[in-house]
Design a protein around this motif. Structure first.
Motif, short mmCIF file in Angstrom:
data_model
loop_
_atom_site.label_atom_id
_atom_site.label_comp_id
_atom_site.label_asym_id
_atom_site.label_seq_id
_atom_site.Cartn_x
_atom_site.Cartn_y
_atom_site.Cartn_z
N ARG A 50 1.02 -1.16 0.08
CA ARG A 50 0.14 0.12 0.09
C ARG A 50 0.77 1.34 -0.01
O ARG A 50 1.91 1.41 0.83
N PHE A 51 0.84 1.97 -1.07
CA PHE A 51 1.78 3.29 -1.38
C PHE A 51 0.87 4.35 -0.57
O PHE A 51 -0.32 4.66 -0.84
N THR A 52 1.33 5.26 0.18
CA THR A 52 0.68 6.52 0.54
C THR A 52 1.40 7.71 0.33
O THR A 52 2.77 7.68 0.09
N VAL A 53 0.95 8.95 0.34
CA VAL A 53 1.87 10.12 -0.05
C VAL A 53 2.13 10.57 1.57
O VAL A 53 1.52 10.64 2.44
#
Length: 326
Positions: A50-53
């Motif tokens: 899961r990629f987040t900013v």
């Protein structure tokens, strides 16, 4: 999953023929996918990332006041080395070739056949004709067209169903054929004629000793050898001489993705690489390096591959190994 997506798009948006082509492409790589799948260890675990900013970085670009110029290295085909990948005697006599998806299609004049070979020059299929095919071309949709000079006909070939359909008859003997921006260009040696797809003749150009043609990347300008000279001709301009090689007897001609021009001399036994404006970049003696004589047709794809055919049935596949410069 990728192949399933491609086939789904073909079914929903493509024609029956396009679906069949995609099906055959998938079947050809089925074994390759199975082998790669078998190489995955049975105890492998798959997970989800899961990629987040990072909100601290969102305004980064507004806080930077200056950039340093970055220069990336790019490959140059004009300085590339021509490497022989495979050479086979696939035919007897004159043969021409064209790239078509994952195949190389070859017109075998003496035996009245069109061959489909892979990039190892192994035969995949063939189609028999009622005449001697002299040249071959494909359109933007992948349809295959062949010239039959003795019958003065242009025919369409379906390599999957192996069916042949006559499209139209020509005024002259149709030796060279080229699909160019929704029309056919036909050459008989001393004349180039353009035909609408329904066979209605449009225009003609007087020429001399011209057997093959190609178009520049904009598809508005025609290129063709005229004896020992490469000619550039558009609908709005007169003939322009780009390159001359006395005694070479230039034949096949094509361009690469960078717009460079390639032509072969049947007498000189050389391939000439020209810049888009006709300046000589390099010449390669195919007789000395690859034992290829009587060079006839040259064609390129968008992956730096070149096919050269001869008047004695030899077919050779090459790769341009690009030179990288900073």
């Amino acid at each position: 999953m990728h192949q399933k997506h491609i086939l789904g798009v073909s079914v929903s948006q493509g024609s029956n023929e396009e679906c069949l082509v995609e099906r055959e492409s998938i079947l050809r790589i089925k074994e390759e996918i199975r082998v790669e799948s078998d190489e995955i260890p049975p105890n492998s675990q798959f997970g989800t990332f899961r990629f987040t900013v990072d909100h601290n970085l969102q305004n980064l670009t507004s806080e930077i006041t200056a950039y340093r110029n970055i220069s990336l290295s790019q490959g140059s085909m004009k300085n590339g080395r021509i490497k022989l990948l495979k050479k086979e005697k696939l035919c007897t006599g004159v043969c021409s070739a064209v790239f078509s998806q994952n195949n190389i299609l070859i017109s075998w004049y003496n035996e009245r056949q069109v061959l489909a070979v892979d990039f190892s020059l192994n035969l995949r299929s063939s189609v028999s004709l009622n005449g001697n095919p002299r040249d071959i071309t494909v359109d933007d949709l992948g349809r295959v067209f062949v010239s039959l000079p003795d019958q003065r006909e242009v025919v369409e070939i379906d390599m999957i169903t192996k069916s042949v359909k006559t499209l139209f008859s020509t005024v002259v003997k149709c030796y060279g054929i080229l699909w160019m921006k929704d029309k056919f260009m036909i050459t008989s040696g001393d004349k180039i004629e353009s035909y609408h797809h329904d066979g209605i003749k449009q225009k003609e150009i007087q020429t001399k000793n011209t057997w093959h043609m190609c178009c520049k990347q904009n598809e508005e300008t025609l290129l063709y050898p005229k004896t020992d000279t490469v000619i550039e001709k558009s609908e709005l301009t007169n003939e322009k001489s780009l390159f001359r090689q006395p005694g070479a007897n230039l034949r096949g001609i094509d361009t690469d993705v960078e717009g460079n021009i390639y032509t072969v001399g049947t007498n000189s036994r050389k391939l000439y690489q020209l810049s888009p404006d006709g300046s000589l970049l390099q010449e390669v003696n195919f007789d000395e390096l690859f034992n290829l004589k009587s060079l006839w047709k040259v064609c390129l794809n968008d992956k730096n591959n070149i096919v050269v055919t001869t008047c004695n049935g030899d077919v050779a596949l090459f790769e341009i190994v690009c030179t990288y410069k900073p």
